[in-house]
Enzyme design. Structure first.
Site, short mmCIF file in Angstrom:
data_model
loop_
_atom_site.label_atom_id
_atom_site.label_comp_id
_atom_site.label_asym_id
_atom_site.label_seq_id
_atom_site.Cartn_x
_atom_site.Cartn_y
_atom_site.Cartn_z
N TYR A 146 0.83 -1.21 0.00
CA TYR A 146 0.00 0.00 0.00
C TYR A 146 0.87 1.26 0.00
O TYR A 146 0.63 2.22 -0.74
CB TYR A 146 -0.89 -0.08 1.24
CG TYR A 146 -1.84 1.06 1.48
CD1 TYR A 146 -3.02 1.16 0.75
CD2 TYR A 146 -1.58 2.02 2.46
CE1 TYR A 146 -3.91 2.18 1.01
CE2 TYR A 146 -2.47 3.04 2.72
CZ TYR A 146 -3.63 3.12 1.98
OH TYR A 146 -4.51 4.14 2.23
N LYS A 193 0.98 4.12 -2.78
CA LYS A 193 0.56 5.46 -2.39
C LYS A 193 1.63 6.52 -2.65
O LYS A 193 1.30 7.67 -2.91
CB LYS A 193 0.14 5.48 -0.92
CG LYS A 193 -1.22 4.82 -0.67
CD LYS A 193 -2.29 5.44 -1.56
CE LYS A 193 -3.69 5.30 -1.02
NZ LYS A 193 -4.69 5.73 -2.01
#
Ligand code: NAI
Length: 282
Positions: A165, A169
């Site tokens: 993640y 991101k």
């Protein structure tokens, strides 16, 4: 209302719940025609139905706004082409894109399957790239566009269990950094939001008392500002519980070792090379 979006068309991805829903509601309240996209799956990205997006469209319409729903996955190129076609057929232009859709597959890097790494990158980074690429020619042609990427403190600073993640991101920030340059001549401005909010993504991570003060509607005003006529470009806006701040990549002056460029000299000067006390954003 000072800032309005009359005549503007906005796509908000992952807007069937959480932050995307409050972004969509606020834009619609301020006059934008909104396309509510959501795959409607579980938090790990499995499953899917257009129910979540339909419910938000009904909410917007009940409040007197204009909206349509779309159930495409942002990580499916054909689905994204459909999303853009449906928007153009219904409203004829696209002024705003909020890349908000997201999933989690948390595990320590040691235990993480590469498939879980891939699928998270596919949704957050590739999904943002697919949607942005699909609207880019339309915005360029119109000489107007406002795009918001959704990054995260996990991408900016790291978080245990979120290697996939975090990588995805910070990837969207890299994409923004180049697109802010390439978009300038066509009045396309692009920014990133790093939110913290009480949604299904955080309901098991934060204590109940904290969640009560972290409604997504306390992030949305910052995002909607980034969609406005006077938005900046290339900013990372952090937003949490009504508090807003800006994060940036900083750089110090550096040390010139060109006269004796050795490993030992790098080691000897490490204190000065790594001293960020006078660092500035570029
Ligand atoms: P959420 O789970 O309520 O919302 C995400 C939405 O995206 C869901 O409605 C889901 O169905 C949709 N979605 C997932 N995969 C999709 C796909 N492939 N195509 C289209 N839609 C898809 O979670 P939340 O918190 O509202 O998250 C919104 C964004 O904010 C995400 O990008 C998340 O990573 C980011 N974020 C949230 C934080 C928080 O504190 N809640 C912190 C940092 C970032």
């Amino acid at each position: 209302m000072g800032i309005d979006f009359k005549g503007k068309v906005a796509i908000v991805t992952g807007a069937g719940g959480g932050l995307g829903r409050t972004h969509a509601l606020e834009l619609a309240k301020r006059g934008a025609k909104v396309v509510v996209n959501d795959l409607g799956g579980a938090m790990d990205g499995t499953g899917g139905s257009s129910k979540a997006a339909d419910a938000v469209v009904a909410e917007i319409k009940a409040a007197g706004g204009e909206a349509i729903s779309n159930g495409s996955s942002v990580s499916d190129r054909k689905g994204v082409a459909n999303l853009v076609k449906q928007t153009m057929d219904a409203f004829g232009r696209i002024d705003i894109l909020i890349n908000n859709a997201g999933i989690l597959r948390d595990k320590s890097f040691k235990k993480m399957e590469l498939d879980d790494f891939q699928v998270v990158v596919d949704v957050h980074l590739m999904g943002s790239a697919f949607c942005t690429k699909a609207v880019w020619p339309i915005m360029s042609e119109q000489n107007y566009g406002r795009i918001v990427m959704t990054t995260s403190p996990s991408g900016l600073y790291g978080n245990f269990g979120q290697a996939n993640y975090g990588a995805a991101k910070l990837g969207v920030v890299g994409l923004m950094n180049t697109l802010k340059i390439e978009g300038t001549k066509n009045n396309i401005r692009i920014n990133a939001i790093a939110p913290v909010a009480a949604t299904r993504m955080t309901e098991n991570l934060l204590p109940k008392e904290a969640l009560e003060k972290l409604g997504p509607e306390l992030v949305t005003p910052g995002v909607v500002y980034l969609c406005s006529e006077d938005a900046p470009s290339g900013t990372i806006l952090q937003a949490m519980g009504g508090r807003f701040s800006v994060a940036a990549v900083m750089e110090n002056q550096g040390v010139d070792l060109s006269q004796a460029c050795t490993v030992e000299n790098v080691a000897e000067n490490w204190g000065a090379i790594s001293d960020l006390s006078k660092a500035k954003p570029r």
